[in-house]
Motif scaffolding. Structure first.
Motif, mmCIF file in Angstrom:
data_model
loop_
_atom_site.group_PDB
_atom_site.id
_atom_site.type_symbol
_atom_site.label_atom_id
_atom_site.label_comp_id
_atom_site.label_asym_id
_atom_site.label_seq_id
_atom_site.Cartn_x
_atom_site.Cartn_y
_atom_site.Cartn_z
ATOM 1 N N LEU A 10 37.895 17.293 -44.889
ATOM 2 C CA LEU A 10 37.365 16.335 -43.915
ATOM 3 C C LEU A 10 38.059 16.465 -42.559
ATOM 4 N N VAL A 11 39.204 17.149 -42.559
ATOM 5 C CA VAL A 11 39.927 17.397 -41.302
ATOM 6 C C VAL A 11 39.669 18.819 -40.804
ATOM 7 N N THR A 12 39.858 19.806 -41.685
ATOM 8 C CA THR A 12 39.806 21.201 -41.246
ATOM 9 C C THR A 12 38.411 21.649 -40.828
ATOM 10 N N VAL A 13 37.393 21.278 -41.592
ATOM 11 C CA VAL A 13 36.032 21.720 -41.276
ATOM 12 C C VAL A 13 35.527 21.113 -39.965
ATOM 13 N N PRO A 14 35.692 19.783 -39.730
ATOM 14 C CA PRO A 14 35.280 19.238 -38.423
ATOM 15 C C PRO A 14 36.029 19.854 -37.240
ATOM 16 N N VAL A 15 37.328 20.180 -37.426
ATOM 17 C CA VAL A 15 38.074 20.825 -36.336
ATOM 18 C C VAL A 15 37.453 22.171 -36.004
ATOM 19 N N TRP A 16 37.110 22.952 -37.052
ATOM 20 C CA TRP A 16 36.446 24.245 -36.808
ATOM 21 C C TRP A 16 35.124 24.039 -36.075
ATOM 22 N N PHE A 17 34.321 23.086 -36.547
ATOM 23 C CA PHE A 17 33.000 22.848 -35.949
ATOM 24 C C PHE A 17 33.124 22.409 -34.492
ATOM 25 N N LEU A 18 34.005 21.444 -34.233
ATOM 26 C CA LEU A 18 34.153 20.930 -32.868
ATOM 27 C C LEU A 18 34.750 21.972 -31.928
ATOM 28 N N SER A 19 35.631 22.837 -32.455
ATOM 29 C CA SER A 19 36.204 23.904 -31.635
ATOM 30 C C SER A 19 35.122 24.893 -31.219
ATOM 31 N N THR A 20 34.279 25.250 -32.157
ATOM 32 C CA THR A 20 33.187 26.179 -31.847
ATOM 33 C C THR A 20 32.198 25.536 -30.881
ATOM 34 N N LEU A 21 31.899 24.249 -31.116
ATOM 35 C CA LEU A 21 30.993 23.528 -30.225
ATOM 36 C C LEU A 21 31.591 23.435 -28.815
ATOM 37 N N GLY A 22 32.884 23.144 -28.731
ATOM 38 C CA GLY A 22 33.539 23.069 -27.427
ATOM 39 C C GLY A 22 33.479 24.396 -26.689
ATOM 40 N N LEU A 23 33.694 25.499 -27.402
ATOM 41 C CA LEU A 23 33.597 26.823 -26.789
ATOM 42 C C LEU A 23 32.183 27.066 -26.263
ATOM 43 N N HIS A 24 31.211 26.654 -27.054
ATOM 44 C CA HIS A 24 29.800 26.839 -26.677
ATOM 45 C C HIS A 24 29.422 26.030 -25.428
ATOM 46 N N LEU A 25 29.942 24.809 -25.339
ATOM 47 C CA LEU A 25 29.511 23.897 -24.272
ATOM 48 C C LEU A 25 30.344 23.983 -23.000
ATOM 49 N N THR A 26 31.626 24.292 -23.121
ATOM 50 C CA THR A 26 32.510 24.159 -21.953
ATOM 51 C C THR A 26 32.992 25.475 -21.348
ATOM 52 N N VAL A 27 32.780 26.592 -22.039
ATOM 53 C CA VAL A 27 33.219 27.891 -21.494
ATOM 54 C C VAL A 27 31.995 28.776 -21.274
ATOM 55 N N PRO A 28 31.687 29.149 -20.052
ATOM 56 C CA PRO A 28 30.517 30.016 -19.802
ATOM 57 C C PRO A 28 30.779 31.434 -20.283
ATOM 58 N N GLN A 29 29.749 32.079 -20.804
ATOM 59 C CA GLN A 29 29.893 33.477 -21.211
ATOM 60 C C GLN A 29 30.070 34.351 -19.978
ATOM 61 N N ALA A 30 31.085 35.200 -20.013
ATOM 62 C CA ALA A 30 31.404 36.041 -18.854
ATOM 63 C C ALA A 30 30.689 37.384 -18.895
ATOM 64 N N ARG A 31 30.130 37.735 -20.058
ATOM 65 C CA ARG A 31 29.498 39.038 -20.197
ATOM 66 C C ARG A 31 28.279 38.933 -21.102
ATOM 67 N N LYS A 32 27.208 39.545 -20.702
ATOM 68 C CA LYS A 32 26.020 39.651 -21.533
ATOM 69 C C LYS A 32 25.916 41.080 -22.045
ATOM 70 N N PRO A 33 25.541 41.277 -23.297
ATOM 71 C CA PRO A 33 25.417 42.650 -23.808
ATOM 72 C C PRO A 33 24.345 43.425 -23.046
ATOM 73 N N ARG A 34 24.652 44.690 -22.779
ATOM 74 C CA ARG A 34 23.729 45.507 -21.994
ATOM 75 C C ARG A 34 22.524 45.959 -22.810
ATOM 76 N N LEU A 35 22.745 46.272 -24.093
ATOM 77 C CA LEU A 35 21.679 46.904 -24.875
ATOM 78 C C LEU A 35 21.264 46.090 -26.096
ATOM 79 N N TRP A 36 22.248 45.613 -26.854
ATOM 80 C CA TRP A 36 21.961 44.835 -28.071
ATOM 81 C C TRP A 36 23.101 43.853 -28.267
ATOM 82 N N GLY A 37 22.761 42.600 -28.569
ATOM 83 C CA GLY A 37 23.792 41.588 -28.698
ATOM 84 C C GLY A 37 23.677 40.763 -29.962
#
Length: 597
Positions: free
Chosen positions: A489-516
């Motif tokens: 109940l602690v570890t799984v929500p931390v993983w989920f919220l960390s991934t969500l935070g990365l998704h929402l607050t850090v812009p992607q700096a690179r887009k794949p050129r050919l396949w992503g």
């Protein structure tokens, strides 16, 4: 890092059969004892440099690759890669470990264990594919990690990559002997020499395994395209035999054998998954062939994803058939399919099963030989191991030195070591590498030097640490708390919220050129957590062996690899600076000439 002019020239002039000191230790630090003592005194500074320095894609694709002296031939298509993938994966795992894990860990739920391992492998396939398309070099995950995580992490991964291939090849070679004995109506140990003076896990000496490895080595060094042709013909025959096993087995199916479905509970399913991951090892060998593909952007995604999809489907269906044929308590852990057919009155079918297993294991050994040599070749290009191993033969276009050295190491391990020790240690190395590749993909997407702001870089580091720490905490809680659930109940929500935070607050700096990879950051983050979670299901003794190997790696690195790669990198930097000065003088001279005219 690039290569210096001297290094590149030496590579171009070096003959494949050359074997002098400069082929093994050509760097400045090893030219005299005084130089070496000075290098050792600078170990701290050099280590800091290697930890913080990341390679450039352009360098990996041009300068580093040029150190082999000759180009590998680009003659592989997506068709070749699919069959290489199938040939690399479907072998000893399904024919040997299925029975062991069904009987001792998972029961009929071994089907789910294969599915869990397959999902983990497929997530890693996606991560590998983006890298292989964008950086199509023979180094595979070693090259990817050099570009994104730096030299030091790449070296740690490199050591585990080589361990993975040597152990994987040794395990398959020993299984080859077992099924060969079955085909001739003998017990597997009948063809092994019992050395009573050695420990039990190392006392069954296996000369047949060594002979098989030697034959595979000869085939692998002759031609990659020829190897490919042999592989997909053998793999087609292998799939036909698998189809026979499925159809013939289903004629003897009894659904009552599936109950109880989970006799060992959920923990048994995941414990079996960690070991059965061995059955999926090998697909990363396909990524090492990117340098030899005609059209990496198209061929690699189709080849990797196609091979893994076919493999996962085959594994789950074969596991289901086995569990339908007889109760899990009666499954033979050494030759599960052969014994199952004998028990249902189809004794003749065991010969077809044994022949199919031999076919599968032969192609696994062959593709493994091709893949491991290309890994070692690219590692040698960076001088972390002797550059003699980077030589590509001008006629065959294959890395002969690396192939022979790796297969000698594989043969030595196969001669002594039992399958049980090999499979667990192999799973640790593989899961560790796959986790690192997923981390590297997140770094690649969210961080570009000189473009990503300091704030975004710091947020990326924080989120990655939270994702990794929550994944490790989940795995440890699973390993240590047999019946608890509160920790999740602690570890799984931390993983989920960390991934969500990365998704929402850090812009992607690179887009794949050919396949992503789709669904970034969720898919690579899921790959991280599932790989680490499966690590938590492996026994402690295997981790102790893994720790010993890591210590040996670090000793080698601090006394040899660090100084060789540091000197090579600095020589490359000086060479590039000299080139810039020469180009600048050339431009100035042309300007002066124009002015005079």
């Amino acid at each position: 890092m690039g290569t210096g002019g001297d290094a590149g020239g030496t590579a171009a002039r070096r003959r494949g059969c050359s074997c002098t000191k400069d082929d093994f230790l050509p760097e400045e630090s090893f030219q005299s004892w005084e130089n070496y003592r000075r290098a050792l005194r600078e170990t701290g500074m050099r280590l800091r440099d290697r930890v913080l320095t990341r390679s450039l894609e352009k360098s990996e694709l041009t300068e580093v690759r040029a150190r082999s002296g000759h180009e590998m031939k680009k003659n592989l298509s997506w068709w070749d890669l699919i069959w290489f993938g199938i040939g690399a994966v479907i072998g000893a795992g399904i024919f040997v470990l299925t029975g062991q894990e069904a009987k001792e860990e998972a029961g009929p739920a071994v089907i789910l264990s294969f599915a869990v391992s397959g999902v983990s492998a497929m997530l890693s396939v996606f991560c590998y594919t983006e890298f292989a398309v964008e950086i199509p070099v023979a180094g595979g995950s070693f090259a990817y990690l050099r570009v994104e995580l730096g030299d030091f992490m790449a070296f740690i991964a490199a050591g585990n990559i080589l361990l993975e291939y040597v152990i994987g090849g040794a395990a398959v070679a020993r299984s080859w002997t077992s099924y060969f004995a079955t085909l001739l109506n003998h017990h597997p140990n009948d063809f092994r020499i019992h050395a009573t003076s050695l420990a039990a896990d190392y006392s069954r000496l296996d000369p047949i395994a060594c002979v098989v490895i030697a034959v595979v080595c000869i085939v692998a060094v002759v031609s990659t395209k020829g190897t490919s042709r042999f592989n997909y013909i053998a793999s087609i025959v292998h799939l036909a035999i698998i189809l026979f096993i499925i159809i013939a087995g289903l004629t003897k199916a009894n659904t009552h054998n599936l109950t109880p479905f989970t006799p060992f509970g959920t923990r048994g399913i995941f414990s079996a998954s960690a070991v059965l991951f061995f059955a999926y090892v090998g697909f990363d060998a396909v990524s090492t062939m990117a340098e030899e593909t005609k059209n990496p952007a198209k061929d690699i995604p189709i080849g990797l994803v196609g091979a893994m999809s076919i493999t996962t489907a085959c594994y789950c269906i074969l596991a289901l058939v086995l569990c339908l044929m007889q109760p899990y308590t009666k499954i033979d852990p050494d030759a599960p399919f052969s014994v199952a057919f004998s028990n249902v009155g189809m004794d003749w079918a065991k010969y077809i099963v044994a022949f199919g297993a031999l076919k599968g294991m032969t192609t696994v050994l062959l593709v493994s030989a091709v893949g491991q040599a290309r890994y070692l070749t690219h590692i040698a290009r960076t001088h972390m191991v002797p550059p003699w191993l980077a030589n590509v033969h001008p006629r065959t276009g294959t890395p002969i030195n690396a192939t022979i050295v790796m297969l000698i190491a594989t043969a030595v391990i196969a001669f002594f070591t039992s399958l049980g020790i090999l499979s667990n240690l192999l799973s640790i190395s593989t899961l560790f590498i796959f986790m690192l590749v997923a981390v590297a993909l997140l770094v690649r997407r969210y961080y570009v030097s000189g473009e990503t702001t300091t704030a975004n870089r710091n947020k990326l580091i924080a989120y990655l640490l939270l994702i990794l720490s929550s994944s490790v905490a989940t795995a440890l809680y699973w390993a240590l708390s047999k019946k608890g659930w509160v920790g999740y109940l602690v570890t799984v929500p931390v993983w989920f919220l960390s991934t969500l935070g990365l998704h929402l607050t850090v812009p992607q700096a690179r887009k794949p050129r050919l396949w992503g990879v789709p669904l970034v950051p969720w898919l690579p983050s899921a790959s991280i957590v599932i790989n680490i979670f499966l690590l938590g299901s492996i026994d402690g003794l295997s981790f102790a062996r893994f720790g010993v190997w890591t210590v040996l790696l670090l000793i080698y690195y601090f006394f040899l690899g660090l100084h060789a790669s540091y000197d090579t990198a600095k020589a490359a930097d000086l060479s590039r600076e000299a080139t810039k000065i020469e180009e600048g003088n050339g431009v100035a001279a042309m300007d002066g000439h124009s002015a005079g005219a």
